[in-house]
Structures are given as structure tokens and as C-alpha cells.
Design an enzyme around this catalytic site. Sequence first.
Site, PDB file in Angstrom:
ATOM      1  N   ARG A   1       0.793  -1.225   0.000  1.00  0.00           N
ATOM      2  CA  ARG A   1       0.000   0.000   0.000  1.00  0.00           C
ATOM      3  C   ARG A   1       0.823   1.272   0.000  1.00  0.00           C
ATOM      4  O   ARG A   1       0.503   2.217  -0.710  1.00  0.00           O
ATOM      5  CB  ARG A   1      -0.881   0.000   1.237  1.00  0.00           C
ATOM      6  CG  ARG A   1      -1.861  -1.104   1.169  1.00  0.00           C
ATOM      7  CD  ARG A   1      -2.675  -1.214   2.403  1.00  0.00           C
ATOM      8  NE  ARG A   1      -3.734  -2.166   2.106  1.00  0.00           N
ATOM      9  CZ  ARG A   1      -4.609  -2.600   2.984  1.00  0.00           C
ATOM     10  NH1 ARG A   1      -4.559  -2.165   4.226  1.00  0.00           N
ATOM     11  NH2 ARG A   1      -5.531  -3.437   2.633  1.00  0.00           N
TER      12      ARG A   1
ATOM     13  N   HIS B   1      -6.171   5.339   6.263  1.00  0.00           N
ATOM     14  CA  HIS B   1      -6.974   4.137   6.340  1.00  0.00           C
ATOM     15  C   HIS B   1      -6.785   3.358   7.642  1.00  0.00           C
ATOM     16  O   HIS B   1      -7.721   2.784   8.188  1.00  0.00           O
ATOM     17  CB  HIS B   1      -6.573   3.252   5.168  1.00  0.00           C
ATOM     18  CG  HIS B   1      -7.233   1.922   5.153  1.00  0.00           C
ATOM     19  ND1 HIS B   1      -8.588   1.777   5.080  1.00  0.00           N
ATOM     20  CD2 HIS B   1      -6.736   0.668   5.214  1.00  0.00           C
ATOM     21  CE1 HIS B   1      -8.888   0.480   5.076  1.00  0.00           C
ATOM     22  NE2 HIS B   1      -7.784  -0.205   5.180  1.00  0.00           N
TER      23      HIS B   1
END
Lengths: 664, 247
Positions: free
Chosen positions: A337, A429
Site C-alpha cells: 500500500r 486508512h
Amino acid sequence: MELDSKIPPGPIAEKWTRFRSTVPLVAPQNKRRLEVIVVGTGLAGASAAASLGELGYHVKCFTFHDSPRRAHSIAAQGGINAAKNYANDGDSIFRLFYDTIKGGDYRAREANVHRMAEVSVNIIDQCVAQGVPFAREYGGLLENRSFGGVQVSRTFYARGQTGQQLLLGAYSALSRQISLGSVKMYNRHEMMDLVLVDGKARGIIVRNLVTGKLERFGAHAVILATGGYGNVYYLSTNAMGSNVSAAWKAVKRGALMANPCFTQIHPTCIPVSGDYQSKLTLMSESLRNDGRVWVPKKMEDVHAIREKKKKATDIPEEDRDYYLERMYPSFGNLVPRDVASRAAKKVCDEGRGVNATGLAVYLDFASAIERFGKSQANVKGIQNPDAATIRKLGEAVISEKYGNLFEMYEKIVGEDPYKTPMMIYPAIHYTMGGLWVDYNLETNIPGLFALGECNFSDHGANRLGASALMQGLADGYFVIPYTIGTFLSKEIRTPATDTASPEFDKVEKDVRDRIDHLLSVQGKQSVESLHRQLGKIMWDHCGMARNREGLEQARIQIRQLRDTFWKEVYVPGKALEFNPELDKANRVADFMELGEMLVVDALDRNESCGGHFREEYQDSEGEALRRDDLYAYVSAWAWNDSNMELTKEALKFENVELKSRSYK
Amino acid sequence: MKLTLKVWRQADPQAKGRFETFSVNANEHMSFLEMFDVLNEELLAEKKEPIAFDHDCREGICGACSMVINGQAHGPLGGTTTCQLHMRHFKDGDIIVVEPFRASAFPVIKDLVVDRSSFDRIIQAGGFISVNTGQAPDGNAIPVERDKAGAAFDAAACIGCGACVAACPNASAMLFTAAKVSHLALLPQGQIERKTRVKNMVNQMDIEGFGKCSNTYACEAECPKEISVDYIARMNREYFAAVIAGE
Ligand SMILES: Cc1cc2nc3c(=O)[nH]c(=O)nc-3n(C[C@H](O)[C@H](O)[C@H](O)COP(=O)(O)OP(=O)(O)OC[C@H]3O[C@@H](n4cnc5c(N)ncnc54)[C@H](O)[C@@H]3O)c2cc1C
Ligand code: SF4
Ligand code: FES
């Protein structure tokens, strides 16, 4: 302060087994006399409360939600990892351990991570037995897919709603214990502070959110499973109510916060559309299995798209830059990510973003639709299928895999992602940082444990996809039931905690004073607008890329904003009533302090690793430059308003070799 | 777009509620709840009390949001929760009436916030498989037919929002209960407790004061997860089989 991580001796693969066979046990008749408070009913809290209840402890469980089932875990989409090797593709406990350490950029504690990999296999068994409807192959066996940062398929999933199904499983186990009377559940009850008696965690002060009354609860030990602090950035993929307050109150009472600057930015979220925006929506990472990320090569195409003179589908193949495939040929669209997020930022910084704000890239399913369509045509024996047939068959496959995500996208954006590529951009996130815990998941406050996203333990500087659900359930189902024995076995003679003690009086008074203070300011700014301002400072200076100058500025700005908050905030209503603005104010006030600690940690860490990218530390190709000689430690911070104090836990790597992460 | 909102205000469970009218400026990209955020910010700026409503994930999965919009639970769009409803489905000048999910088993706490803990108690009555942590056999020990697993999933997709109750003229909780009963009855793991489960859950539903089902199917029409009323028929079969077997 000395930090003892209490890692058991022995080779890594034997530590947990040995620990379990030597850990002091609490006899059943003694368990019945011991009380445990569990705050939080997400995957970590619900699984812990249920398992401890099954063992015979008296559990009191708290959530600020109106039902345990609404915890933020419910929103997890993509899946949960486990080293089952059902796919027979070379997976193993060691490989899951290795991938997690490497994915975390060598900033996690080996022993904890190995244990998580070991129990991962039991989690799947447990969930299947509870009735979690995981995806299955035609033969009836469990199906797997792969996620970013790894080269095996070890992710179990339930369509795009894995978190929901796992949480409903844990919630059902919890509900069973509630019906049996071993767990007493308190919904709409928010923990406001932690009570220590003789230095041990013995209780909490809770606000009944319906009546506004403060209530006292005592126990022999307290477990926090209260989730992550991503909402310090205001805009994030976290649920609106997610907050740091429970963990932060522990910090204010002496617990240490570890690696707060390790925050995760998820590369595939729906871009911001306006300044009224309240949160960002994640499009699961699983989409990168089949979606290809690109931006136009030519600036003229970028401009044409922004001016709506051209559509994505008008750009010919040769004029598209599939930049992840170009930059990282061996992992391609499935790089971790942090790497994917920075690459998106890079192409947008170059001016090639594809929406009006310039902050969006495409995630395109056209090739996958074609590939699946052809293969389905083949399966169905259709000779020379035409393009429309291929499309139709391919769309059906995509719909089965990601249907709910595509629907969600269409609802929010108003465009059909089957026909035109999705637009995505990175957003906050997940938070790898959290309360410092030892191998037993106990904080430095005796009797205070932290599970799930609210601890720092397993993901280092970057979490791999589908590993948070694994960690939450590992902690709750399989770790805490054993490790809590290290503390409680010494407490079997301790009587029930007296909540009328001066210690409880004092903490309750602190809570009441703060609520009164918040209500008395009667300023001109709403909590929401102050939160928004904090989020902007955090995102601008401590987001995807950070540097010393920006961080120093941010620290000053956060301080000023905190002052403004306490002078200017407007909280309507009264203390003794249902008052959501007051709830919010309590939480945002804590974010104002945590934000500063996060920045201080980012300033201390003069290296780039995982989600923490310091612009000063990058190689000639713009890749993160880790500095193992100086920063291979966990930073554990004690709050102090004028001078935050750092304790370092050195990380020892005995089973993996420290390498610079390469996904090229 | 300029909208007129008529919103249910009720100070506490005992208070008598009433509608209050507001005008608000929205744009088409906002979600329905973001439109409420904007309105609440305006109210706060005037030092008035904001409207209380439940919400959390804003992604249609937690089941917290719960508004009846122009007479429909979760508003006009099928298969959509309030939080996922966007303002592009409304037009300038619209008058929108917003009420809480009403049912005697869902008492109002404040404004649009109701107490749905009766749903938790239905699950506590039997919505689980009794397996303690650590007792489970290998995950692949019992294969499950793909279609069966899919059907169980469809039922398990219920988010526990209560729109089915709000939509039902009898405030029945049949769809919610049937979804959970079916989810577990469709899987091999759920077989052992199949009979006691359905009896206990149906019984609890009655204790909580939910009404009877008169087959209007309003529940299915307003369920944001499009849970099928077929599950109600399935639960009825399960229930009668269990009752007959029990006697
Ligand atoms: C959109 C999204 C998708 C994701 N998808 C995945 C995925 O596919 N795979 C994966 O592995 N991970 C995923 N994650 C991450 C993962 O969902 C979370 O990290 C994980 O669920 C956290 O679980 P938890 O139990 O630690 O906390 P949470 O689920 O956040 O639960 C926190 C609990 O604590 C309670 N609480 C908090 N503070 C208080 C207080 N003061 N008083 C009382 N109660 C309190 C809350 O009410 C709640 O019950 C995703 C995250 C997001 C945002
Ligand atoms: S059945 Fe549908 S309407 Fe009823 S609670 Fe479940 S999701 Fe909501
Ligand atoms: S806010 Fe979670 S479903 Fe609407």
C-alpha cells in the site's frame, strides 16, 4: 524507563508453544471470582469478551455504539489472511511471518508476528465453525485470493464484506455469552477514563450516552480493544465515530504510545469531491488483483479529460502509463500500500491526475473483463465470441467477485465502473501505531491490555492487506485468553474492586470537570470545523510525505489550534442528556493532543520506512531510505504537555535478514 | 439546490414529538447525511440544537443510519441505506419529510435516533452456533456447496438496520429474524441447534413486541440489502417443523 517486551526464550517457532505450556493458569473456580472489563466490540473486543466469558471469567463489555455489531470492523471489505496453504502455492507460517515483517519494513517485533502467523490457521477454523459464509470453490472447499505485497494466495474472503461476516461471527459468540450471563454488555456506554489503584488498572469511568450519567465499573483487569486513530486526519476511511479517546486516556494515565507516526495511507479510495465531505470511501485492495492503475502519458490528454473533452476510454493503449507495472515489474499492481500510494502521489504531483482537482488516477478493469470473458466463452464452448459477448461474460465474473464494491462506487460517484475506469486516490486508512504492549499484549500499566488496531504490535511501519482482521481475531480469540493469565494468576486473592474508593472519586471528578469545561466555553466554532482544521494540518504536513520543516510547522499549528479549541469551541446542550456534539467534542479534544504526539514521533524518526516517508531520506529513484543502524527501534512515548518523553525498545531480528524492501 | 426539510424532533423518549421545518442548500454530490451535516452546522452557528441521528460507517454496512424519508425507510432508492443515498436523486424545490424508524419495539431516544437493542436480544436468544474458541475442526473438514454458501451469505448480508420493521404496517421483525435463521440453517454447521434456534428467536421476537407478518412484503421492498421474503417462508417452515418435532 526500561521496557521489557517479555519475549519468551527459545527458537522463534517454539516460543508460543512453550509459552502456552508454561504460562501460569487460573483454576476454574478462581476464574469465576475474577472480573475483566473489555472496552470495544470490534473483532478484537468481541472475540476477547466471548472467549474470556467461555473460560469462566466475569466479563463486562462496553461499546459506544448502539449495538456490538456496529463496530468499525464491520466495514472491512477484502479479506483475512491465514497460512493455511490450501492453495498449495508454497505458503507456510514462516512465509506469512516473513511477509509481514518485510511488509512492515522491519519495524515490528518478530516474536509477536510469528505468533500471529501461527494462530492464523485456527482463526479460519473457528470462523467456519461459527457459520461465517466464506467464499468457496465449486468443490465446496474454501477459496483464496491474493493481496498486495505477497506472491501467494492466502486471503480468505466473504464477497466484499469479509469484516461484516467475521464480526457477525464474533458478535454471535459474544451474544451467546451474554445470554449465558458470563458477559454483561453495555451498549451506548463510552469509556471516559481509566482508574488505577496501586498502579494497576482496576476500572473505568463510563458515560452512559443516553442519559449522560457517569458510571463507575471496577474489575481485576482492563482490556482496551478500541480501534485505530485514523480520524485524527478528519478525512479517512474510518467510520465517523472511530476515535482515540480510550487509548489516549490510558496514555494520560501513564501508558506509552508506540510508533504513532506509522499511519497507513490506502491507495484505492474514492477521491475527495467537495469541502462538505465527511469521510472517504475505500475501494478494497482486492480490486488491484484485477484492476490496472494508470494515468495518461501526455499532458494534452490529461487536460482534455479534465475539461471533459475526452473520456478515459478514448485514450489509446499506447498513450496510457500503467505506472505501477512500469516501475515495479515483478509485483506490478500488487505492490504494498505505501508504495502504491506514493506512486499515485508522484504521478499526480507531475500534474497527471485525472479529475478536476488533479488528485485522482484510474483503476481500470477493461483488460480483466476481456480476459475473464474469453475464458468464460471457452468454458461455455462458445466459438469465436464477438466483443459484446466477451464483455457480457467478463462483466458477470467481475460482478460476482466485486459486485458490491462496484455498486458502492456507482452510488457515490454516479458513474458505472463496468463501462469507465474507476477514479481513485490514496487516503488515510489504518494506524499501525498504538498503545505499547509486551508479548502478553499488556501495556506498561500492569493489568491494562490492548488488542487489535489500538495496539502497535504486529504491523511495523506498514500493514499488509487482510492482516488487520487476522490480528484482531488472533489477539482476541487465541492470544489474550492465555496471556491474561500471566497477570490474573497473581490476582486470585484480590477482592472485587471497590468503586467507592478515592481513586474512583478522583478520576470521576476529572471527567466531570472536563465535560463542564467543554460545555462552558460556548465559543463560536463547531467541533466539526475544528476537527476539519486539525485534519488539514495533519494531512498537509504529516501525510503521504513528511519533512522536518513541515513537521515543525505542524507542531506549532496544532498547539495553536488546541488553544483555539479550548477558547472557541461551541458545544450545545447539557451534560446529563443524549448529546452527540458533546461526545464528539470529547473525542476531538483528545485528537488535538494525539496529533501533536504523532508529529513529534515523525520528527524523531529521521528515516523513511513503510507509511512514514520523510522526503529527506530517499534514494536517487525516490524509494524510501531506511536507516537500520539508527532507527531499528519501537518509539514509545509518554505524554507530557511540555516535553514528551521517548523510550526506545530496540528491535532484534534473529530470523529474517534486514534488507531494503524491493518490489521491482 | 434549495430544499425544505420537515424533520421529526423529540427531546427524549417521554417527550411529545413534532415536525420542525428547515430550509437547506445542498448540492447533488452530497450524501443525504452530509446534507444533514450542513444543516446541523448552520444550526450550531445560530446556537440552536442540531438534529440527532444515528450513523457511523457511511458506507451502507454498519446498519446505524435509520431515517424514514418521505414515508420510505432509507428513502426512495432501492437497495440503498440512508448514508448511501445521494442528493442527485432529489431536485431543487423538493419538500422532504424525515422521521425516525417507528415501532413500539424501537423507542425513540432523541429526534431520529431509536433504540434497536431488541434486535440484539433476538440474536442472543439463539442467533449463534455454540462452539467455544479452540474447539473447531479444520476449516476444510466439511465442504459446503458453493451455491448453499452463496445463499447463506445472501441471508447473512443483513445489516440489522431495522428498515424492515419500520416499513412493515405491523412493525414485524420477521425479515430480520428470518435472515439470521436462514443463514445458519443453510450451513451444515448450523444443523445441530436448528430447531431450538428458530423457536427461541421467534419467541423472543414476540416478547419484544414486534408485530405479526401479514405478507405485505413492504420489508423486502425497503430492505437496503434486498433480503428476500423467501427467507420468511423458509423460517416459517423451519419453525413449524421445530414446533411439531418438539411436541
Ligand atoms: C473501510 C475499511 C476496510 C478495511 N478492510 C480490511 C480488510 O479487508 N482486511 C483487513 O484485514 N483489515 C481491513 N481493515 C482494517 C480493519 O477493519 C480494522 O483494523 C479492524 O477491524 C479493527 O478492529 P478492532 O477490533 O481493533 O477495532 P474496531 O472494529 O474499530 O472496534 C472498536 C470498538 O471499540 C469501541 N470503542 C472505541 N472507543 C470506545 C470508548 N471510549 N468507549 C467504549 N467503546 C469504545 C467501539 O464502539 C467499537 O466497538 C479495513 C478498514 C477500513 C476502514
Ligand atoms: S432484513 Fe434488511 S431491512 Fe431488515 S434489518 Fe436486515 S438489512 Fe435491515
Ligand atoms: S451509516 Fe453505516 S449503514 Fe449507514
